[in-house]
Design an enzyme around this catalytic site. Structure first.
Site, PDB file in Angstrom:
ATOM      1  N   GLY A 275      -3.177 -11.665   4.784  1.00 33.40           N
ATOM      2  CA  GLY A 275      -3.026 -10.739   5.899  1.00 33.40           C
ATOM      3  C   GLY A 275      -2.653  -9.383   5.341  1.00 33.40           C
ATOM      4  O   GLY A 275      -2.930  -9.077   4.185  1.00 33.40           O
ATOM      5  N   CYS A 278      -4.290  -4.350   4.074  1.00 31.26           N
ATOM      6  CA  CYS A 278      -5.288  -4.017   3.049  1.00 31.26           C
ATOM      7  C   CYS A 278      -6.443  -5.002   3.019  1.00 31.26           C
ATOM      8  O   CYS A 278      -7.576  -4.634   3.318  1.00 31.26           O
ATOM      9  CB  CYS A 278      -4.606  -3.940   1.692  1.00 31.26           C
ATOM     10  SG  CYS A 278      -3.313  -2.688   1.668  1.00 31.26           S
TER      11      CYS A 278
HETATM   12  C1  UGA Z   1      -3.124  -5.656  -1.936  1.00 28.89           C
HETATM   13  C2  UGA Z   1      -3.503  -5.646  -3.427  1.00 28.89           C
HETATM   14  O1  UGA Z   1      -2.886  -6.741  -4.106  1.00 28.89           O
HETATM   15  C3  UGA Z   1      -3.087  -4.331  -4.095  1.00 28.89           C
HETATM   16  O2  UGA Z   1      -3.528  -4.305  -5.441  1.00 28.89           O
HETATM   17  C4  UGA Z   1      -3.706  -3.161  -3.317  1.00 28.89           C
HETATM   18  O3  UGA Z   1      -3.305  -1.917  -3.850  1.00 28.89           O
HETATM   19  C5  UGA Z   1      -3.261  -3.234  -1.873  1.00 28.89           C
HETATM   20  O4  UGA Z   1      -3.680  -4.499  -1.304  1.00 28.89           O
HETATM   21  C6  UGA Z   1      -3.893  -2.074  -1.142  1.00 28.89           C
HETATM   22  O5  UGA Z   1      -5.111  -2.062  -0.995  1.00 28.89           O
HETATM   23  O6  UGA Z   1      -3.184  -1.123  -0.790  1.00 28.89           O
HETATM   24  P1  UGA Z   1      -0.874  -6.166  -0.568  1.00 28.89           P
HETATM   25  O7  UGA Z   1      -1.737  -6.137   0.647  1.00 28.89           O
HETATM   26  O8  UGA Z   1       0.408  -5.419  -0.580  1.00 28.89           O
HETATM   27  O9  UGA Z   1      -1.694  -5.635  -1.854  1.00 28.89           O
HETATM   28  O10 UGA Z   1      -0.483  -7.680  -0.818  1.00 28.89           O
HETATM   29  P2  UGA Z   1      -0.898  -8.876  -1.786  1.00 28.89           P
HETATM   30  O11 UGA Z   1       0.262  -9.225  -2.609  1.00 28.89           O
HETATM   31  O12 UGA Z   1      -2.166  -8.624  -2.475  1.00 28.89           O
HETATM   32  O13 UGA Z   1      -1.100 -10.044  -0.702  1.00 28.89           O
HETATM   33  C7  UGA Z   1      -2.078  -9.930   0.324  1.00 28.89           C
HETATM   34  C8  UGA Z   1      -2.100 -11.190   1.153  1.00 28.89           C
HETATM   35  O14 UGA Z   1      -2.654 -12.283   0.416  1.00 28.89           O
HETATM   36  C9  UGA Z   1      -0.739 -11.674   1.645  1.00 28.89           C
HETATM   37  O15 UGA Z   1      -0.843 -12.076   2.996  1.00 28.89           O
HETATM   38  C10 UGA Z   1      -0.432 -12.855   0.757  1.00 28.89           C
HETATM   39  O16 UGA Z   1       0.395 -13.808   1.379  1.00 28.89           O
HETATM   40  C11 UGA Z   1      -1.825 -13.424   0.528  1.00 28.89           C
HETATM   41  N1  UGA Z   1      -1.951 -14.213  -0.718  1.00 28.89           N
HETATM   42  C12 UGA Z   1      -1.780 -13.624  -1.927  1.00 28.89           C
HETATM   43  C13 UGA Z   1      -2.286 -15.557  -0.640  1.00 28.89           C
HETATM   44  O17 UGA Z   1      -2.461 -16.125   0.461  1.00 28.89           O
HETATM   45  N2  UGA Z   1      -2.427 -16.268  -1.791  1.00 28.89           N
HETATM   46  C14 UGA Z   1      -2.264 -15.701  -3.008  1.00 28.89           C
HETATM   47  O18 UGA Z   1      -2.427 -16.419  -4.025  1.00 28.89           O
HETATM   48  C15 UGA Z   1      -1.927 -14.355  -3.080  1.00 28.89           C
END
Ligand code: UGA
Length: 447
Positions: A275, A278
């Protein structure tokens, strides 16, 4: 160097604060008067570890100031970052109205040379539009411009560390003057000349790799990176569903896969899916952009479909155990789209709550930092002051965000408050054995 940062959302505020932290003079601009008043008076509109202290330190030191006027921000700035929002339109494409407005204003106000750097996540060729806009509206002004793309890869929750210790920097430029200016601006970060004020460690000593590209390639790197990470998550979630059918454990599968360095362990955590502001919107924008250029990016449409079906999986798990859902109480632990942030935009927890409410469920929920924002976004459910209040009278708990504190809960106390001790672990974040020992029926995602 004098820097102007336009837009004080996650990316803009972190960029402004960190640029001040490494020694530049920064003016942050936003047309939201309330936000600017908050920042001017020492407050901060978002929860992001380490950012409040940094903003306060730099504000007091006079290196970080705030204004609502682009003309004020741009006067004297050598580099201006565009960090305004690019929300999704109905067809999934990014809405670039704010980018255009800001560009026009810069064109009208600039009195000397300025390097305009696009940091918001935008579709390819936005740089070309920015350039055209500067040319058309800047003809009567004294300013001359270069345009560059410098996409940001920071993650909410670790944004300050990601900004100060990036894995790579991408400079999409049209000429060597722009490249030199960006190298100068980022020199303290590239050379890692200071320790991170959040974690007090400098993880690597090697200089940060700098990727120099043309502007469209830099724009694509950002969208392609986010889409690829989303693809990894949907892939492991599809594998999780298969694990449930064949009696395997997705945690073990992901571990075994991730040790292969070509695959890597990151972003292979199965659960309720991705979610935030981004991945869902960037994926949609990437698909829409490909469509506009005559390509059906079916692979990414499937990534999106798998992700949307994660909520159905969680609801099915509840239905399989509770039979009818109508008039039952379900507790939700965690509302933010991921831990260490109060951001609830496109949070799987809110999608689940909405869905449960449509099924006639009474939802009680708690998040350590996101209660307030969740209540604003979705007023119907009961927001509780702590996890134990969530459990009162509940037939099931669903863990939606893996805040570390949830692993340390007093499960016997929670069970005592519940009508039925069922726990759906939507993030595979809890220890099934510990939960079973506390008398819970534990249900994970693909394990
Ligand atoms: C993401 C990217 O990781 C950043 O590199 C990018 O700069 C950013 O978007 C952006 O475009 O500004 P972010 O949205 O803060 O960062 O969060 P993430 O840590 O990437 O997680 C995104 C979602 O994926 C979360 O809901 C998280 O729970 C989910 N997720 C993440 C999973 O379900 N499984 C995983 O293994 C990793």
């Amino acid at each position: 160097m004098d820097v102007c940062v336009i837009g004080t959302g996650y990316v803009g505020l972190v960029t402004g604060a960190c640029m001040a932290e490494v020694g530049h003079r920064v003016i942050c601009v936003d047309d939201d008067h309330g936000k600017i008043r908050t920042l001017q008076s020492g407050g901060i509109p978002i929860y992001e570890p380490g950012l409040d202290a940094m903003v306060e330190r730099q504000r007091r030191g006079g290196r970080l100031t705030f204004t609502t006027e682009i003309s004020e921000g741009i006067a004297g700035a050598t580099i201006a970052f565009i960090c305004v929002g690019t929300p999704p339109k109905e067809d999934g494409d990014a809405d670039l109205v704010a980018v255009e407005k800001v560009t026009r204003r810069i064109a009208e106000c600039a009195a000397s040379y300025t390097l305009i750097v696009q940091k918001s996540t935008v579709p390819v060729h936005t740089g070309t539009w920015i350039e055209r806009t500067l040319e058309v509206y800047g003809r009567t002004a004294a300013g001359t411009f270069d345009v560059a793309s410098n996409p940001e890869f920071l993650r909410e929750g670790s944004a300050v560390e990601d900004f100060l210790h990036p894995e790579r920097l991408v400079f999409g430029v049209q000429n060597s003057r722009s490249e030199q200016l960006l190298r100068e601006l980022y020199a303290p970060i590239i050379e890692r000349v200071f320790t991170c004020p959040v974690h007090e460690r400098c993880p690597e000593r090697e200089p940060v790799p700098v990727v120099i590209t043309d502007v469209p390639s830099a724009e694509l790197i950002k969208h392609a990176s986010n889409s690829f990470l989303a693809l990894k998550i949907s892939f492991i979630n599809a594998v999780a569903d298969l694990c449930e059918r064949v009696g395997a454990d997705v945690e073990q599968v992901a571990h075994g896969m991730g040790l292969d360095r070509r695959i890597g362990p990151a972003f292979l955590r199965a659960g309720l899916g991705f979610g935030g502001y981004c991945f869902p919107k960037d994926l949609q924008a990437f698909i829409a952009m490909a469509r506009r250029h005559g390509m059906d990016f079916a692979l990414l449409r499937e990534v999106e479909r798998i992700n949307q079906a994660r909520i159905d999986r969680a609801v099915a798990k509840l239905q399989d155990r509770l039979w009818n859902l109508r008039d039952k109480v379900v507790g939700v632990l965690g509302l933010a789209f991921k831990p260490h942030t109060d951001d609830v935009r496109f949070a799987p927890a809110l999608a689940l709550i909405e869905r449960l409410e449509r099924e006639g469920v009474t939802v009680r929920a708690y998040d350590p930092h996101a209660n307030e924002k969740a209540r604003e976004a979705l007023p119907g459910f009961t927001c509780c002051p702590d996890p134990y209040a969530v459990a009162e009278g509940a037939e099931a708990l669903v863990l939606c965000t893996e805040w570390p504190e949830f692993a340390e809960l007093d499960w016997a106390r929670l069970r005592g408050a519940m009508v039925r001790p069922l726990l759906i672990d939507g993030r595979n974040a809890l220890d099934p054995q510990k939960l079973a020992a506390a008398g819970f029926e534990y249900v994970g995602m693909g394990r």
